[in-house]
Design a protein around this motif. Structure first.
Motif, PDB file in Angstrom:
ATOM      1  N   VAL A 100      57.822 -10.557  21.470  1.00 59.03           N
ATOM      2  CA  VAL A 100      57.689  -9.339  22.274  1.00 59.03           C
ATOM      3  C   VAL A 100      59.062  -8.685  22.372  1.00 59.03           C
ATOM      4  O   VAL A 100      60.043  -9.343  22.751  1.00 59.03           O
ATOM      5  N   GLY A 101      59.143  -7.429  22.022  1.00 60.44           N
ATOM      6  CA  GLY A 101      60.411  -6.721  22.082  1.00 60.44           C
ATOM      7  C   GLY A 101      60.197  -5.247  22.366  1.00 60.44           C
ATOM      8  O   GLY A 101      59.064  -4.746  22.371  1.00 60.44           O
ATOM      9  N   SER A 102      61.285  -4.553  22.604  1.00 58.40           N
ATOM     10  CA  SER A 102      61.203  -3.121  22.874  1.00 58.40           C
ATOM     11  C   SER A 102      62.291  -2.377  22.120  1.00 58.40           C
ATOM     12  O   SER A 102      63.327  -2.949  21.766  1.00 58.40           O
TER      13      SER A 102
ATOM     14  N   TRP B 266      62.412   1.431  33.279  1.00 58.95           N
ATOM     15  CA  TRP B 266      62.990   0.211  33.867  1.00 58.95           C
ATOM     16  C   TRP B 266      61.873  -0.804  34.099  1.00 58.95           C
ATOM     17  O   TRP B 266      62.064  -2.003  33.881  1.00 58.95           O
ATOM     18  N   ALA B 267      60.724  -0.348  34.567  1.00 62.28           N
ATOM     19  CA  ALA B 267      59.588  -1.249  34.779  1.00 62.28           C
ATOM     20  C   ALA B 267      59.161  -1.890  33.463  1.00 62.28           C
ATOM     21  O   ALA B 267      58.900  -3.103  33.401  1.00 62.28           O
TER      22      ALA B 267
ATOM     23  N   PHE C  14      58.993  -5.769  32.178  1.00 58.58           N
ATOM     24  CA  PHE C  14      57.723  -6.270  31.662  1.00 58.58           C
ATOM     25  C   PHE C  14      57.914  -6.967  30.313  1.00 58.58           C
ATOM     26  O   PHE C  14      57.425  -8.082  30.091  1.00 58.58           O
ATOM     27  N   VAL C  15      58.635  -6.339  29.413  1.00 54.39           N
ATOM     28  CA  VAL C  15      58.871  -6.905  28.089  1.00 54.39           C
ATOM     29  C   VAL C  15      59.607  -8.232  28.192  1.00 54.39           C
ATOM     30  O   VAL C  15      59.240  -9.228  27.552  1.00 54.39           O
ATOM     31  N   GLN C  16      60.649  -8.258  29.007  1.00 57.20           N
ATOM     32  CA  GLN C  16      61.461  -9.477  29.095  1.00 57.20           C
ATOM     33  C   GLN C  16      60.692 -10.637  29.716  1.00 57.20           C
ATOM     34  O   GLN C  16      60.837 -11.799  29.297  1.00 57.20           O
ATOM     35  N   THR C  17      59.866 -10.351  30.704  1.00 55.58           N
ATOM     36  CA  THR C  17      59.133 -11.430  31.364  1.00 55.58           C
ATOM     37  C   THR C  17      57.938 -11.902  30.535  1.00 55.58           C
ATOM     38  O   THR C  17      57.690 -13.114  30.421  1.00 55.58           O
ATOM     39  N   VAL C  18      57.203 -10.970  29.932  1.00 56.72           N
ATOM     40  CA  VAL C  18      56.061 -11.367  29.104  1.00 56.72           C
ATOM     41  C   VAL C  18      56.542 -12.172  27.897  1.00 56.72           C
ATOM     42  O   VAL C  18      55.904 -13.158  27.497  1.00 56.72           O
TER      43      VAL C  18
END
Length: 242
Positions: A178-180, A158-159, A163-167
């Protein structure tokens, strides 16, 4: 895949096995040179023998802060540039929180969260200066569902999802995507403690993913037009039931 990534340099952490290995091999097949980052020197040596000069082995203990800090300088020293960074290294702690070993919690959170943040922090200035780059982070289906049997692991993912969405929102103006990837259960070393019969039963029932299937999604993300970012892909076996 041919030459879709020709001329690109990628770096993958946790590249000696599992999703990291599948991702690295998919990028190699697409024409990239790949810096394979792992602490398993023997496995890295074997991969160099298999894939030749397109593989650049980089033995780093990411949990050692001083060693971790050498990641980008050593990539640039050996490869000259970095176009793609796949932050994949991670580990797993499951079960009831009351039964967890607190040292294992520290170890997992350091690798799954702190190391990812530090690695991305370190590669961003290079990508910003070049005005382009791709960062993919291995997350988990657990980042989207409060899985009751893995509170520590799920919390780490979840962290990372946050992180991915904000960066991404900070760096898209620099041409950086930036993606996951958030897969459900994948046949990797994280399932090593499963009984063989349970693992086979899960495979036969279609309730597990293969690492190569995750790598196909990584390649899909990397080969979209530059004006498109795939922020997160949730993938699960069709027969998987939360």
């Amino acid at each position: 895949m041919g030459s879709k990534l020709a001329g690109k340099v990628a770096a993958v952490t946790g590249a000696a096995s599992g999703i990291g290995l599948a991702s690295a091999e998919a990028m190699l097949a697409a024409g990239a040179r790949v810096v394979m980052v792992d602490r398993d020197e023997g496995a890295l040596s074997g991969l160099c023998s298999r894939h030749g000069d397109a593989v650049i082995p980089l033995m780093i203990d990411l949990l050692d802060p001083s060693d971790c800090a050498t990641l980008l300088p050593r990539i640039l020293e050996t490869a000259g540039q970095l176009d793609i960074f796949h932050a994949n290294a991670g580990t797993y702690v499951g079960g009831d929180l009351v039964d967890a070993d607190v040292s294992a919690i520290d170890w997992m959170l350091n690798l799954n969260v702190n190391v990812v943040m530090k690695n991305v922090h370190d590669v961003l200035p290079h990508m910003i200066a070049r005005g382009t780059g791709d960062i993919i982070v291995t997350s988990s289906l657990a980042a989207h569902f409060p899985t009751p049997w893995e509170p520590v692991y799920a919390s780490s993912k979840w962290a990372i999802n946050c992180f991915v969405q904000t960066v991404r929102r900070q760096v898209f103006k620099h041409g950086i995507r930036v993606g996951s990837i958030s897969p459900g259960p994948v046949v990797t070393a994280l399932l090593a403690d499963w009984p063989a019969e349970k693992l086979q039963e899960a495979r036969d029932s279609g309730s597990l993913l293969e690492a190569g299937e995750v790598a196909e999604v990584v390649m899909f993300m990397l080969t979209r037009p530059r004006g498109m970012t795939i922020r997160d892909v949730v993938m699960m076996p069709t027969n998987f039931d939360l």
